[in-house]
Design a protein around this motif. Structure first.
Motif, PDB file in Angstrom:
ATOM      1  N   GLU B  59     -14.608 -17.375  -7.131  1.00  0.00           N
ATOM      2  CA  GLU B  59     -13.430 -17.987  -7.741  1.00  0.00           C
ATOM      3  C   GLU B  59     -12.479 -16.928  -8.258  1.00  0.00           C
ATOM      4  N   ARG B  60     -13.074 -15.884  -8.842  1.00  0.00           N
ATOM      5  CA  ARG B  60     -12.221 -14.812  -9.355  1.00  0.00           C
ATOM      6  C   ARG B  60     -11.384 -14.217  -8.245  1.00  0.00           C
ATOM      7  N   VAL B  61     -12.052 -13.959  -7.141  1.00  0.00           N
ATOM      8  CA  VAL B  61     -11.333 -13.365  -6.010  1.00  0.00           C
ATOM      9  C   VAL B  61     -10.270 -14.324  -5.501  1.00  0.00           C
ATOM     10  N   LEU B  62     -10.647 -15.561  -5.343  1.00  0.00           N
ATOM     11  CA  LEU B  62      -9.709 -16.529  -4.770  1.00  0.00           C
ATOM     12  C   LEU B  62      -8.549 -16.842  -5.705  1.00  0.00           C
ATOM     13  N   SER B  63      -8.775 -16.661  -6.989  1.00  0.00           N
ATOM     14  CA  SER B  63      -7.681 -16.979  -7.905  1.00  0.00           C
ATOM     15  C   SER B  63      -6.503 -16.032  -7.708  1.00  0.00           C
ATOM     16  N   LEU B  64      -6.751 -14.937  -7.009  1.00  0.00           N
ATOM     17  CA  LEU B  64      -5.658 -14.009  -6.772  1.00  0.00           C
ATOM     18  C   LEU B  64      -4.805 -14.422  -5.576  1.00  0.00           C
ATOM     19  N   ILE B  65      -5.272 -15.408  -4.857  1.00  0.00           N
ATOM     20  CA  ILE B  65      -4.517 -15.845  -3.687  1.00  0.00           C
ATOM     21  C   ILE B  65      -3.511 -16.898  -4.113  1.00  0.00           C
ATOM     22  N   ASP B  66      -2.238 -16.627  -3.843  1.00  0.00           N
ATOM     23  CA  ASP B  66      -1.196 -17.550  -4.285  1.00  0.00           C
ATOM     24  C   ASP B  66      -0.709 -18.475  -3.186  1.00  0.00           C
ATOM     25  N   SER B  67      -0.609 -17.957  -1.995  1.00  0.00           N
ATOM     26  CA  SER B  67       0.003 -18.732  -0.921  1.00  0.00           C
ATOM     27  C   SER B  67      -0.832 -19.966  -0.622  1.00  0.00           C
ATOM     28  N   HIS B  68      -0.189 -21.126  -0.613  1.00  0.00           N
ATOM     29  CA  HIS B  68      -0.986 -22.338  -0.388  1.00  0.00           C
ATOM     30  C   HIS B  68      -1.460 -22.442   1.039  1.00  0.00           C
ATOM     31  N   LYS B  69      -0.776 -21.737   1.931  1.00  0.00           N
ATOM     32  CA  LYS B  69      -1.268 -21.738   3.323  1.00  0.00           C
ATOM     33  C   LYS B  69      -2.577 -20.974   3.412  1.00  0.00           C
ATOM     34  N   ASP B  70      -2.600 -19.823   2.733  1.00  0.00           N
ATOM     35  CA  ASP B  70      -3.837 -19.045   2.724  1.00  0.00           C
ATOM     36  C   ASP B  70      -4.956 -19.840   2.077  1.00  0.00           C
ATOM     37  N   ARG B  71      -4.606 -20.534   1.013  1.00  0.00           N
ATOM     38  CA  ARG B  71      -5.646 -21.300   0.321  1.00  0.00           C
ATOM     39  C   ARG B  71      -6.190 -22.410   1.195  1.00  0.00           C
ATOM     40  N   SER B  72      -5.301 -23.015   1.965  1.00  0.00           N
ATOM     41  CA  SER B  72      -5.783 -24.044   2.894  1.00  0.00           C
ATOM     42  C   SER B  72      -6.767 -23.447   3.875  1.00  0.00           C
ATOM     43  N   SER B  73      -6.447 -22.271   4.365  1.00  0.00           N
ATOM     44  CA  SER B  73      -7.366 -21.617   5.299  1.00  0.00           C
ATOM     45  C   SER B  73      -8.694 -21.310   4.621  1.00  0.00           C
ATOM     46  N   VAL B  74      -8.605 -20.798   3.409  1.00  0.00           N
ATOM     47  CA  VAL B  74      -9.815 -20.459   2.657  1.00  0.00           C
ATOM     48  C   VAL B  74     -10.720 -21.678   2.514  1.00  0.00           C
ATOM     49  N   SER B  75     -10.114 -22.804   2.223  1.00  0.00           N
ATOM     50  CA  SER B  75     -10.908 -23.999   1.934  1.00  0.00           C
ATOM     51  C   SER B  75     -11.624 -24.525   3.164  1.00  0.00           C
ATOM     52  N   LEU B  76     -11.241 -24.035   4.319  1.00  0.00           N
ATOM     53  CA  LEU B  76     -11.862 -24.534   5.541  1.00  0.00           C
ATOM     54  C   LEU B  76     -13.060 -23.704   5.995  1.00  0.00           C
ATOM     55  N   VAL B  77     -13.326 -22.617   5.305  1.00  0.00           N
ATOM     56  CA  VAL B  77     -14.379 -21.702   5.759  1.00  0.00           C
ATOM     57  C   VAL B  77     -15.751 -22.358   5.696  1.00  0.00           C
ATOM     58  N   CYS B  78     -16.064 -22.828   4.515  1.00  0.00           N
ATOM     59  CA  CYS B  78     -17.362 -23.505   4.356  1.00  0.00           C
ATOM     60  C   CYS B  78     -17.308 -24.265   3.041  1.00  0.00           C
ATOM     61  N   LYS B  79     -18.326 -25.019   2.766  1.00  0.00           N
ATOM     62  CA  LYS B  79     -18.320 -25.853   1.572  1.00  0.00           C
ATOM     63  C   LYS B  79     -18.230 -25.043   0.287  1.00  0.00           C
ATOM     64  N   ASP B  80     -18.895 -23.926   0.247  1.00  0.00           N
ATOM     65  CA  ASP B  80     -18.834 -23.095  -0.952  1.00  0.00           C
ATOM     66  C   ASP B  80     -17.409 -22.613  -1.213  1.00  0.00           C
ATOM     67  N   TRP B  81     -16.818 -22.163  -0.165  1.00  0.00           N
ATOM     68  CA  TRP B  81     -15.457 -21.661  -0.314  1.00  0.00           C
ATOM     69  C   TRP B  81     -14.514 -22.796  -0.663  1.00  0.00           C
ATOM     70  N   TYR B  82     -14.744 -23.926  -0.070  1.00  0.00           N
ATOM     71  CA  TYR B  82     -13.921 -25.095  -0.390  1.00  0.00           C
ATOM     72  C   TYR B  82     -13.996 -25.388  -1.875  1.00  0.00           C
ATOM     73  N   ASN B  83     -15.193 -25.364  -2.401  1.00  0.00           N
ATOM     74  CA  ASN B  83     -15.364 -25.651  -3.821  1.00  0.00           C
ATOM     75  C   ASN B  83     -14.754 -24.572  -4.698  1.00  0.00           C
ATOM     76  N   ALA B  84     -15.026 -23.334  -4.320  1.00  0.00           N
ATOM     77  CA  ALA B  84     -14.481 -22.250  -5.133  1.00  0.00           C
ATOM     78  C   ALA B  84     -12.964 -22.301  -5.138  1.00  0.00           C
ATOM     79  N   GLU B  85     -12.427 -22.612  -3.979  1.00  0.00           N
ATOM     80  CA  GLU B  85     -10.970 -22.666  -3.894  1.00  0.00           C
ATOM     81  C   GLU B  85     -10.423 -23.782  -4.754  1.00  0.00           C
ATOM     82  N   ARG B  86     -11.027 -24.923  -4.699  1.00  0.00           N
ATOM     83  CA  ARG B  86     -10.453 -26.036  -5.438  1.00  0.00           C
ATOM     84  C   ARG B  86     -10.557 -25.842  -6.942  1.00  0.00           C
TER      85      ARG B  86
END
Lengths: 272, 616
Positions: B59-86
Motif C-alpha cells: 500500500e505504501r508503494v502504491l500510494s505514490l501512484i497518482d495516475s488513475h490509469k496506472d492505478r487501474s492497471s495495478v488493480s488488475l494484477v491480482c487480488k492482493d494488488w487489487y486490495n492494496a490499491e483500493r
C-alpha cells in the motif's frame, strides 16, 4: 472512394429531401460540385444537410434580419430609390440591400445571384459555450454603434455619417477612400441635397488641413467620434490614423459649428 | 531488485519473512508492524512469478501512484494488488457519472478524500441536451456523507448541482477544502453562500462558466474573518458586484493565496489594491482593464505587476485598451499562460504585448487580432505549446473577419512545439493544413472549427478530406481530433487508418455514408469518446461498433439516421451498455432515434431518467 454528399445549403426549403440515407448519396459530376460548392461556399444562408427530415436538428431563425426584412426597415428606406446610391461608387448594389453586408464578399458571387434568404441559426453551432456566447453578445450590444469593420483588419470599414438637420443618416466605407480629399468629395456629393446655398466644389490639391475649408461655405464642421468616444475635428491626424480610430462621422452645422473650427471663424471675420 | 538482500538489523521483531526465488530476482521483505494483518504467511520458495508483499508495504508503494490509469492497471494484477490499491487510493476520477453508482464506488474505495466527476455528454455545453436530463450530484453526496465524511475535494464538470446540494456539502463534510465547478448548472449564489459560511478549512473555490443564477455578490461577504486558508479563489464568471471591502480583507488575511481570478466589476484601481496584498500570486484573473481615471500616479500603477514575481498565468483583461495594457509588461516575461480570450485586442496591440512574452507556453485569443496578430504570435512565442483562437462574432454570419488559414500557418511556422490547437475560422484550405501538420508534427489535440458547416476548401472547392488526412498521417501522437468543413468518407478512412492513438473524436456535418463511421470504429484502437451530430450515419454504422462500445466511455449520435429498432437491437445485444434515446420535443417520428447516447456501465440502467430519456 465515396462520392461527396450533395449538401444542400439553400436552407429551410429542404422538405423534399428523403430520409433514406442511401438516396442521399448522389453522384456528382465533375463540373457540378464546383458550381454547387461555389454557391455553397459563398451562400450566406445556413441550411442543413438534409439527411433525415425528422432527425434534423431544431433550426432557429437567427437574430440577423434576412434580406427581405431589410428593405422595409427605416435605415434602408432610401436605399432602393433614385441616384443617391450611385454616389457611393461601385458598391451601390450591396449597399442597397443591407448596410451590414460586406460588398467585397458579395462580389465573389455571380452578379445574378439572388439575395440570400433569411439566415437560419443551427442549435449549438458553432460550438461555443453559453458563458462565452452571452459575454460576447453583451459586448456587441455595448458596441452597437461600432460597425463590424472596426474590430479587426478587414476589407471594409463602414461608419455612420450624420448631418445636423438631415432627416436620415448615411453609411460610408472609409476603406475605399485614400485621403481626406476623396472623403470630403464623397461626403459633399452625398449631402449636397441638404446643404443650403453654396456647395463648395472640391478644389485641386486639397490637403488635409484644407478639408475644413471645403465645407465652410455652409459653415459646416466635419467631426468624428474616435475609439475613446471623444468628438474630434477631422483632418488633424494622418489619414491612416484617422481611419483606424474613426467610429462615426458627424457634420456639424449652423450655430454649433461657429466657434469650433478656427478657420471658419477667420472666414467669418474676413467676410465682415 | 537486490538479488542478495541482507536481513535488516534494525528490526526488532520480524513477523514474517518471505523469500522468494524466482528466475528474475530474490526479494526479502519484513513486516515491521506486528499488529498489521498479514496478507499471506505462506512461505513460498518456488519459481512462481507472483511475489508476496505484506499489505502495508504494498500500500505504501502504491500510494505514490497518482495516475488513475496506472492505478487501474495495478488493480488488475491480482487480488492482493487489487486490495492494496483500493485501500491506498485517495482520489477517484469518474468520467461518466452513470457508468458507476455511488454505492459501488464507496464499497470499493474506502479511503477517498478527493472526487472528480463528469456528468452530461459534452454536447450539452451547446444546448443539445435538454434541461433536467440528469447528472445530479445529490445522490453522490448523500452516499459520500456516510462513506467519506472526511471528503476534502470535489471537482465537478457538467453536473446538475442545486443549492441544497451545496448546502449539504458545506454542512455534512467537516473537513471539506476544495470545490471546483465547471460547466455545471442548477445552483445560485445562495449555494456559494453556504460554502463560504460553513467550510472552515476552505482552500479552493473555483467557479467557472456555469449556468449559475447570480442573485448578487453577497456570498463573498459570508467568508468568516477567521478563514485564512484560501489558496484558490475564482469568481471571474460571476456577474454581480461583490463587496470590495470584504474581498480586500479576505485577500489580505489569506497569505497562501496562489490563484485569484476576480470578475469584471473589479476596477483597475481596486485590482492595484488587491495586488498589493498578495504579491505572491501565481495566477491572476483581472477585472475590467479600462478606466476613466486612475486615482494614483501612473508609475505606481505600472509597478503593480512588477512586484508579482511568481505570476505565471494571466487572464481576464476585459475591455483592455492599449492605454492600460502596458502595465502588465513587467510581468510578461515570466508568463507561461496568457488568456486574452475576453480582450478584444487588435493585431498591433497584441504584437506589442507579445514582444514581451518570451516564455509563453499557452495562449488563448479572440480572432479580433486577425492574421496579423497571429503572425506576431509566430514570431514572438517560439515555445508555444497551446493556442486557442475563439471567434468574437460566432453567430454573425455576415461577418467575414476574424482569422483565416494564413494566420494558422504563420503560427505553425514560428511555433513548432505546438501540441494543442483550437481554431475557429471561416475559411481554410487543404494545403494550409498540410503545411501546418508538417510544421507541427507533435499535435496531440487538433480541433479545427470551420464555422460554416460543410464548407469546402475555399480555393480549390474540394472537400477538406486531405487536410485532416495530412494531420492524422503526420501527427502520430494525436489523441483528440475535432473535424469540420465539407468532408466525405475519405476523411474517416484516413482517421481509421492512421490515427492509432486517437481517444476523442468530434464530428459534425460530415461524412457521406455509413462507411465513414465504420472506418473509425474499426480503425481506432484507443477510441474512448465519439460524438457525432448531423451526419448521414445510419443503423449499419451504429451496429458496426457492437463489439467496440464496451471499450469506450461513450458514444453520442444526434441528428443522424439511426432508427429506434437499431438502438433496441444494440441494447439487447449488449446488456452492459446503456443505450439511451432522448426523445424529440415534438415527438414527431417515433421510429427514428433523434439523439442517442450509448455508454458502458456497471450500474445498470438509470433510475433517475426523466420521461424524455428512454433506456432501451
Amino acid at each position: 472512394m465515396s462520392v461527396p454528399l450533395e449538401h444542400d445549403y439553400i436552407g429551410l426549403s429542404d422538405a423534399s429531401r428523403s430520409s433514406d440515407s442511401s438516396s442521399n448519396i448522389t453522384s456528382v459530376t465533375e463540373t457540378q460540385p464546383n458550381s454547387v460548392l461555389n454557391f455553397k461556399a459563398t451562400e450566406l444562408s445556413l441550411g442543413l444537410p438534409g439527411f433525415s427530415k425528422n432527425g434534423g436538428p431544431t433550426i432557429m431563425l437567427g437574430a440577423k434580419r434576412g434580406f427581405a426584412d431589410v428593405n422595409l426597415d427605416g435605415s434602408g428606406k432610401w436605399a432602393l430609390k433614385g441616384g443617391s446610391e450611385a454616389q457611393l461608387g461601385g458598391f451601390e448594389k450591396s449597399q442597397t440591400l443591407t448596410p451590414d453586408v460586406k460588398p467585397a464578399e458579395d462580389k465573389k458571387k455571380g452578379s445574378g445571384s439572388a439575395p440570400p434568404s433569411a439566415k437560419a441559426q443551427v442549435v449549438g453551432w458553432p460550438p461555443i459555450r453559453s458563458f462565452r456566447k452571452n459575454t460576447m453578445a453583451a459586448n456587441s450590444s455595448k458596441n452597437a454603434d461600432v460597425t463590424e469593420g472596426n474590430l479587426a483588419s478587414g476589407g471594409c470599414l463602414f461608419v455612420k455619417v450624420s448631418m445636423d438637420g438631415a432627416p436620415y443618416l448615411r453609411k460610408i466605407d472609409l476603406k475605399i477612400y485614400h485621403n481626406y480629399t476623396e472623403l470630403s468629395k464623397a461626403l459633399e456629393k452625398m449631402f449636397s441635397c441638404f446643404t443650403l446655398g453654396n456647395g463648395v466644389k472640391g478644389r485641386e490639391g486639397l490637403s488635409e488641413s484644407n478639408l475644413k475649408d471645403l465645407l465652410h461655405g455652409s459653415e459646416c464642421v466635419l467631426t468624428y467620434e474616435d475609439k475613446d468616444g471623444d468628438w474630434m475635428l477631422v483632418g488633424d491626424v494622418p489619414w491612416e490614423m484617422f481611419i483606424d480610430s474613426c467610429k462615426r462621422l458627424r457634420i456639424m452645422k449652423g450655430s454649433e459649428a461657429i466657434g469650433l473650427a478656427p478657420r471658419s471663424m477667420e472666414k467669418c471675420k474676413n467676410k465682415i | 531488485m537486490d538479488p542478495n538482500p541482507k536481513r535488516p538489523k534494525t528490526v526488532d521483531r520480524v513477523d514474517s519473512v518471505e523469500v522468494v526465488n524466482s528466475s528474475e530476482s530474490t526479494q526479502l521483505l519484513c513486516s515491521i508492524d506486528p499488529n498489521r494483518k498479514r496478507a499471506k504467511t505462506v512461505d513460498r520458495v518456488d519459481s512462481a512469478e507472483s511475489t508476496q508483499f505484506p499489505d502495508e508495504v504494498l500500500e505504501r508503494v502504491l500510494s505514490l501512484i497518482d495516475s488513475h490509469k496506472d492505478r487501474s492497471s495495478v488493480s488488475l494484477v491480482c487480488k492482493d494488488w487489487y486490495n492494496a490499491e483500493r485501500w491506498s487510493r485517495r482520489h477517484v476520477f469518474i468520467g461518466n457519472c452513470y457508468s458507476v453508482s455511488p454505492e459501488i464506488v464507496a464499497a470499493r474505495f474506502p479511503r477517498i478524500r478527493s472526487v472528480t466527476i463528469k456528468g452530461k455528454p459534452r454536447f450539452s455545453d451547446f444546448n443539445l441536451v435538454p434541461e433536467d436530463w440528469g447528472a445530479d450530484i445529490y445522490p453522490w453526496l448523500s452516499v459520500f456523507a456516510l462513506a467519506y465524511p472526511f471528503l476534502e475535494e470535489l471537482r465537478l464538470k457538467r453536473m446538475a448541482v442545486s443549492d441544497e446540494s451545496l448546502e449539504f456539502l458545506a454542512t455534512k463534510f467537516c473537513n471539506f477544502k476544495a470545490l471546483s465547478l465547471l460547466s455545471c448548472d442548477g445552483f445560485s449564489t445562495d449555494g456559494l453562500k453556504a460554502i463560504a459560511t460553513h467550510c472552515k478549512n476552505l482552500t479552493e473555490l473555483d467557479i467557472q462558466e456555469n449556468g449559475i443564477d447570480d442573485l448578487g455578490g453577497h456570498w463573498l461577504s459570508c467568508f468568516p474573518e477567521t478563514l485564512t486558508s484560501l489558496e484558490v479563489l475564482n469568481f471571474a464568471s460571476l456577474n454581480s458586484e461583490v463587496s470590495f471591502d470584504a474581498l480586500e480583507k479576505l485577500v489580505s488575511r489569506c497569505k497562501s493565496l496562489k490563484v485569484l481570478k476576480v470578475n469584471r466589476n473589479i476596477s483597475l484601481d481596486q485590482l492595484q489594491k488587491l495586488l498589493s496584498h498578495c504579491p505572491q500570486l501565481m495566477e491572476l484573473g483581472t477585472g475590467a482593464f479600462t478606466q476613466e481615471l486612475i486615482s494614483g500616479p501612473v508609475t505606481e500603477f505600472k509597478n503593480m505587476f512588477s512586484n508579482c514575481r511568481n505570476l505565471i498565468t494571466l487572464s481576464g483583461l476585459w475591455d483592455a485598451t492599449p492605454l492600460y495594457l502596458p502595465v502588465i509588461y513587467p510581468a510578461c516575461a515570466r508568463l507561461t499562460f496568457l488568456n486574452l480570450s475576453y480582450a478584444t485586442l487588435r493585431s498591433d496591440e497584441l504584437a506589442n504585448l507579445l514582444s514581451h512574452c518570451k516564455s509563453l507556453r499557452r495562449l488563448w485569443l479572440l480572432d479580433t487580432v486577425g492574421d496579423k496578430g497571429l503572425e506576431a504570435v509566430g514570431s514572438c512565442c517560439p515555445f508555444l505549446e497551446e493556442l486557442r483562437v475563439f471567434p468574437a462574432h460566432p453567430f454573425d454570419q455576415q461577418i467575414f473577419l476574424g482569422v483565416t488559414e494564413s494566420g494558422f500557418v504563420s503560427v505553425s511556422r514560428g511555433c513548432p512545439r505546438l501540441r494543442y490547437v483550437l481554431y475557429f475560422c471561416r475559411q481554410m484550405t487543404n494545403a494550409a493544413v498540410a503545411a501546418i501538420a508538417k510544421n507541427c508534427p507533435d499535435f496531440t489535440h487538433f480541433r479545427l472549427c470551420i464555422m460554416n458547416p460543410g464548407q469546402p476548401d475555399y480555393l480549390t472547392k474540394e472537400p477538406m478530406d486531405e487536410a485532416f488526412g495530412s494531420i492524422v498521417k503526420t501527427c502520430t501522437k494525436l489523441q483528440r481530433l475535432a473535424i469540420s468543413g465539407l468532408l466525405t468518407d475519405r476523411t474517416f478512412e484516413y482517421i481509421g487508418k492512421y490515427s492509432k492513438n486517437l481517444e476523442t473524436l468530434s464530428v459534425a456535418f460530415a461524412g457521406s455514408s455509413d462507411l465513414g463511421m465504420e472506418y473509425v470504429l474499426q480503425g481506432c484502437p484507443k477510441l474512448r469518446k465519439l460524438e457525432i451530430r448531423d451526419c448521414p450515419f445510419g443503423n449499419a454504422a451504429l451496429l458496426s461498433g457492437l463489439t467496440k462500445y464496451e471499450s469506450m466511455r461513450s458514444l453520442w449520435m444526434s441528428a443522424c439516421n439511426v432508427s429506434m429498432n437499431a438502438c433496441r437491437a444494440l441494447a439487447k445485444e449488449k446488456p452492459r451498455l446503456n443505450v439511451e434515446v432522448i426523445r424529440d420535443e415534438d415527438g414527431a417520428d417515433d421510429s427514428q432515434a433523434h439523439k442517442v447516447y450509448v455508454y458502458r456501465t456497471v450500474a445498470g440502467p438509470r433510475r433517475d431518467a426523466p420521461p424524455f430519456v428512454l433506456t432501451l
